[in-house]
Design a protein around this motif. Structure first.
Motif, PDB file in Angstrom:
ATOM      1  N   LEU A 152       0.823  -1.199   0.000  1.00 22.25           N
ATOM      2  CA  LEU A 152       0.000   0.000   0.000  1.00 22.25           C
ATOM      3  C   LEU A 152       0.869   1.266   0.000  1.00 22.25           C
ATOM      4  N   CYS A 153       1.928   1.242   0.813  1.00 26.89           N
ATOM      5  CA  CYS A 153       2.856   2.387   0.856  1.00 26.89           C
ATOM      6  C   CYS A 153       3.466   2.601  -0.529  1.00 26.89           C
ATOM      7  N   LEU A 154       3.877   1.498  -1.146  1.00 27.01           N
ATOM      8  CA  LEU A 154       4.506   1.600  -2.465  1.00 27.01           C
ATOM      9  C   LEU A 154       3.502   2.152  -3.487  1.00 27.01           C
ATOM     10  N   ALA A 155       2.285   1.597  -3.458  1.00 24.08           N
ATOM     11  CA  ALA A 155       1.274   2.043  -4.425  1.00 24.08           C
ATOM     12  C   ALA A 155       0.993   3.532  -4.259  1.00 24.08           C
ATOM     13  N   ALA A 156       0.879   3.980  -3.012  1.00 26.28           N
ATOM     14  CA  ALA A 156       0.595   5.393  -2.760  1.00 26.28           C
ATOM     15  C   ALA A 156       1.750   6.264  -3.259  1.00 26.28           C
ATOM     16  N   ALA A 157       3.001   5.838  -2.981  1.00 27.13           N
ATOM     17  CA  ALA A 157       4.167   6.622  -3.411  1.00 27.13           C
ATOM     18  C   ALA A 157       4.238   6.667  -4.934  1.00 27.13           C
ATOM     19  N   GLN A 158       3.975   5.520  -5.560  1.00 30.15           N
ATOM     20  CA  GLN A 158       4.003   5.474  -7.037  1.00 30.15           C
ATOM     21  C   GLN A 158       2.941   6.410  -7.612  1.00 30.15           C
ATOM     22  N   TYR A 159       1.750   6.357  -7.002  1.00 27.08           N
ATOM     23  CA  TYR A 159       0.632   7.188  -7.470  1.00 27.08           C
ATOM     24  C   TYR A 159       1.006   8.670  -7.394  1.00 27.08           C
ATOM     25  N   ILE A 160       1.605   9.050  -6.264  1.00 30.85           N
ATOM     26  CA  ILE A 160       1.954  10.469  -6.079  1.00 30.85           C
ATOM     27  C   ILE A 160       3.070  10.880  -7.039  1.00 30.85           C
ATOM     28  N   VAL A 161       4.077  10.032  -7.210  1.00 31.11           N
ATOM     29  CA  VAL A 161       5.202  10.373  -8.099  1.00 31.11           C
ATOM     30  C   VAL A 161       4.729  10.466  -9.549  1.00 31.11           C
ATOM     31  N   ARG A 162       3.899   9.493  -9.940  1.00 34.18           N
ATOM     32  CA  ARG A 162       3.413   9.467 -11.332  1.00 34.18           C
ATOM     33  C   ARG A 162       2.555  10.688 -11.647  1.00 34.18           C
TER      34      ARG A 162
END
Lengths: 517, 439
Positions: free
Chosen positions: A368-378
């Motif tokens: 979940l942390c990774l998905a959220a970080a990816q979402y924000i970076v993208r």
């Protein structure tokens, strides 16, 4: 009573009150020698007799006793298969002991165990002396049989300490039945790794006669080797008298997505919350509060002003669910569920990026942390710096490293992940660049928190940087060069903190090289 | 001096803080200059000031110099220099002595020459006269001591116990006035002897009384017995006389140092064992607060090739090293494997005690010893007899176990006859190395 005792009694009371022993009671040689001495007053005569009696006793005695009762200290059992730590690594570990670097010592011991080495005799002695001198009990977590070898075990026992547990060996049931609480906990940890069902049966057998805090301790260990076979026992623990035990059992049951406990939560959630995959939207529905929800600890009435009762109930359920349960709820796998939750949080309160960072970091579920970080970076990465830092801090170093490799963004200043593991190359480079950037702007007038952080980064960062990559080593050297070239007045401890970081990192690289040779 | 090992350098440190500070300076980047020649090692250490400190060690001594303001000798810079020289000699380059160093070494040499040229031939008659005056004072002091002792035994030790400290201290002062510091020291020790050790107190008082009995007739005793009495009460022979005796040349191992706190400092007995002669000896050193430590500098566990001259006396172990014939061996000699039984070792010690009733401490070498334990106590045993040892602290016990590993070993023990206790000085471990177990 022997002669010496007689003489002492007279000396204690004084010759004015007690006469010396009768000459007839003296050993022949003492009597003759005493008679041959010139006469004097009674005190002189008494002193003469005492000296003669001492000489008589000393002359015939030796400072030895019989062997009876004493037990020999048995020699060390030879261990022909032991592989000792290489000399270069020994020198570094000795240096860290001398320099009082407990973190580096702990790291070296962990590496030694991991590579299957034992410590040589002289180093064992230095290590035990260090532990005793600094009273560093925490260091004992790294005292394993494999690190000690036969010599170390012998020495440790001879010094009166308990033998360290053998973490690789199968546990012996005797430790469970006869051991202290600590030994039982150790047994349980080992047993949950090797035979989780047997371990659970042993706990079940003593469950009713065990105090509440111990029951909670036992349950905590069930997180190791947790499987659906534990469900029935954990379910029964939900009705325990102790709140601590109940909470622990509930927490563990949430990690079993197929359990009855999770199913009922998903059922309650399904009655109130729907996900529309086509529009990527969530909708809330009212549904009657149930008695079973109350039994599960879900409050009916909202405690928050701007939150309706039904939203409050949904929020409580959501906060309990693990990613595994979400995957079941969304009929997908954990990664997909994480992507859905990150892109579209189920409640409006988490839909701002700052709130999303906080919520995800609090859940601290790796995908979940990774998905959220990816979402924000993208999506451009615009979010409040403090919240972004909280999310990056919660990210697993490996995920952060991968994210950095894919997207090449700058880490915010002073950002490091909290998980204790060696970082990847990208993360190491980014952290060093971040430190360099901070050093570039820091002066004696900079804020105290930043200065303090830089002063303290040394050992911790040196332990996490990627040691096997030349680029990271070069970046560390560059940081040192940057310090040397800095013309502005740097706070002294910032300089020493950074120098210590690079110094210890270089030593760690040498240590790891020595282990590989 | 030869080159010190890092461990030996640390023994030169005046305190632990200096060691810690020195370790922080063991980095070549702190030293813009590191050099050596046959006589000295020197370097420049970058401190907090603009100019680096000039540090040097004269190998003939050793003697230390540093331009830093520290009063400690050696200071942290010199210790760091020696540590670097011990561990990283490759960082040093051979060079010619700079002016500041040459001047210092010249000054030292001139002082040495002046000192040796000042040595006067002692005037025997004047010395005899001084001795006689001192003996007369001592005779009066002895009579005083005898009265004091008789008074104690007449009234009993139970009555004495409540005023033991005051009375012993007062008598010690009177013995100082009578120029008998040996007896004064013994009385100071008795002043603080715990009350539960009454048997020991009594025996030591009886020994003091024995001095009062023997002293008046000392001039009629053989020369060695007379010398023994005189130096034990505190009238030792002149150093020149001791050094004029027959030197005993050997390789001497330092097997431990026993320190005793005195009024204004401490005394250190550096125990030595001669590998060839198998003889024990000790060098006595007095270290007073505030005085520079330019004394004997015997390093723990080090080996020396040289000559010792023993003090005259009966079964005496005290000696002086002949300064010109005393060399610290950088290469440790290989130690022979000793094979004496406990009984034989004790026989040698018992002989010494028979010859000299004043002898309290007797060193012993115990071969083929093994460790035994009972109820938290440790003993040395050879299968037939056991010698219980004084309790070892954690660090010494660790050192002992690490060195011997449960195997048979050779131990050096100091037996204290007045307390009937044995203190472990050193052991030769299973790898043949000497491990000193005194602090």
């Amino acid at each position: 009573m022997n002669l010496q005792q007689e003489l002492l009694n007279t000396a204690l009371l004084g010759t004015a009150k007690r006469s010396p022993p009768d000459a007839a009671a003296l050993p022949e040689s003492v009597r003759q020698a005493w008679a041959a001495l010139p006469d004097g007053d009674s005190e002189d005569r008494f002193f003469q007799l005492s000296v003669l009696a001492s000489a008589y006793e000393d002359g015939g005695s030796a400072p030895f006793t019989a062997v009876g009762g004493w037990l020999p200290v048995l020699p060390v059992m030879a261990d022909g298969t032991a592989k000792f730590l290489p000399a270069a690594a020994v020198a570094l570990l000795r240096k860290w002991l001398q320099d009082n670097q407990p973190e580096m010592v702990a790291y070296a011991l962990a590496q030694t165990a991991q590579h299957g080495f034992s410590l040589p005799r002289q180093l064992l002695s230095a290590l035990f002396a260090y532990r005793a001198d600094k009273n560093d009990i925490a260091l004992e977590n790294h005292f394993h049989n494999s690190v000690f070898g036969a010599q170390g075990r012998w020495l440790w026992q001879c010094m009166g300490h308990e033998v360290p547990p053998d973490t690789h060996a199968e546990p012996d049931d005797e430790d469970w039945h006869l051991g202290s609480l600590q030994q039982r906990l150790q047994w349980l940890r080992a047993a949950r790794r090797h035979q989780p069902d047997h371990a659970r049966e042993q706990v079940e057998a003593v469950w009713k006669t065990t105090p509440a805090d111990q029951r909670a301790n036992y349950l905590n260990i069930f997180s190791c080797g947790l499987s659906p076979a534990d469900e029935a026992f954990l379910h029964s623990a939900l009705s325990d008298r102790s709140k601590q035990v109940k909470d622990t059992a509930a927490r563990l049951l949430f990690r079993l997505p197929e359990s009855r406990w999770v199913s009922s939560h998903l059922q309650w959630l399904g009655e109130r919350l729907h996900y529309h995959a086509d529009t990527q939207q969530w909708t809330l529905h009212d549904s009657p509060y149930r008695a079973e929800m109350k039994a599960a600890g879900i409050d009916e009435i909202s405690r928050e002003k701007n939150c309706s009762d039904s939203e409050y109930q949904v929020m409580q359920i959501i906060e309990r669910l693990t990613l595994g349960a979400w995957a079941r709820f969304l009929n997908s796998n954990e990664n997909e569920a994480a992507a859905v939750l990150a892109a579209s949080p189920p409640l409006p309160r988490w839909r701002s990026r700052a709130a999303l960072c906080g919520w995800v970091a609090e859940k601290s579920e790796r995908p979940l942390c990774l998905a959220a970080a990816q979402y924000i970076v993208r999506s451009g990465g615009q979010t409040e710096a403090a919240s972004w830092r909280v999310l990056l801090h919660a990210l697993h170093p490996q995920d952060l490293n991968d994210l950095l490799a894919q997207h090449r963004f700058h880490l915010p200043r002073l950002c490091r992940p909290s998980v204790e593991t060696v970082w990847g190359k990208e993360l190491s480079l980014a952290v060093l660049a971040g430190i360099g950037e901070t050093v570039r702007h820091i002066t004696v007038k900079s804020d105290w928190e930043t200065q303090k952080w830089l002063a303290q980064i040394g050992t911790e960062t040196a332990l996490h940087l990627h040691a096997a990559d030349a680029e990271v080593a070069t970046a560390a050297d560059k940081l040192l060069q940057q310090l040397a070239d800095t013309e502005t007045e740097l706070p002294h401890f910032v300089r020493t903190g950074c120098e210590r970081l690079v110094g210890l990192f270089r030593e760690r690289c040498r240590f790891e090289q020595a282990l590989k040779q | 001096m030869t080159d010190f090992t890092a461990e030996q350098v640390l023994q030169l440190a005046p305190d632990d803080a200096s060691v810690k500070a020195a370790r922080g300076l063991v980095r070549p980047d702190k030293w813009p200059l590191l050099a050596y020649d046959g006589r000295a090692v020197w370097g420049h250490c970058q401190g907090s000031g603009s100019k680096p400190y000039q540090c040097a060690v004269d190998k003939n001594g050793p003697a230390f110099r540093c331009s830093c303001p520290s009063r400690k000798i050696p200071c942290k810079h010199v210790l760091a220099l020696l540590l670097m020289y011990a561990d990283r000699q490759d960082a040093f380059s051979a060079a010619e002595q700079p002016d500041w160093l040459a001047q210092w070494l010249d000054k030292r040499e001139n002082a040495q020459t002046a000192k040796s040229s000042r040595k006067e031939v002692p005037d025997a008659a004047a010395r005899q006269k001084r001795l006689q005056t001192r003996l007369n004072k001592a005779a009066a002091g002895m009579a005083d001591l005898q009265l004091w002792l008789n008074d104690i035994v007449r009234n009993g030790l139970l009555a004495f116990r409540s005023t033991q400290y005051e009375r012993c201290s007062e008598m010690a002062r009177r013995m100082v006035d009578a120029q008998m510091p040996g007896l004064a020291n013994e009385l100071n020790r008795l002043a603080v002897l715990p009350s539960e050790r009454q048997q020991e107190l009594w025996q030591r008082l009886a020994k003091l009384h024995l001095f009062t009995q023997v002293f008046p007739h000392a001039d009629r005793l053989p020369e060695n017995q007379q010398a023994e009495i005189y130096w034990r009460i505190g009238i030792p022979p002149a150093k020149e006389d001791v050094l004029g005796g027959t030197p005993v040349r050997d390789v001497w191992l330092n097997i431990g140092c026993i320190s005793e706190i005195l009024d204004r400092g401490e005394s250190r007995s550096h125990w030595l064992y001669g590998l060839g002669t198998q003889r024990f000896a000790y060098l006595l050193e007095f270290v007073f607060k505030g005085s520079s430590q330019d004394g004997i500098r015997i390093l723990r566990g080090a080996a020396y090739a040289g000559s010792l001259c023993f003090y005259p006396g009966v079964a005496n172990y005290r000696a002086l090293n002949v300064p010109d014939e005393w060399e610290h061996l950088s290469e440790y000699p290989s130690l022979p494997s000793f094979t004496q039984t406990f009984a034989t070792s004790w026989q040698l010690a018992a002989q010494a005690r028979q010859q000299n009733p004043f002898l309290t401490h007797v060193p012993l070498r115990l071969d083929n010893a093994r460790l035994y334990e009972y109820d938290g106590q440790t003993a040395l045993g050879d299968g037939e007899m056991l010698m219980p040892l004084d309790t070892l602290n954690y660090s010494n016990r660790l050192k002992l176990l690490t060195a011997v590993g449960g195997e048979a070993f050779t131990a050096f023990v100091l037996y204290d006859g007045s307390r009937h206790s044995s203190r472990l000085l050193a052991v030769i471990g299973k790898d043949g190395s000497l491990n000193v177990l005194t602090e």
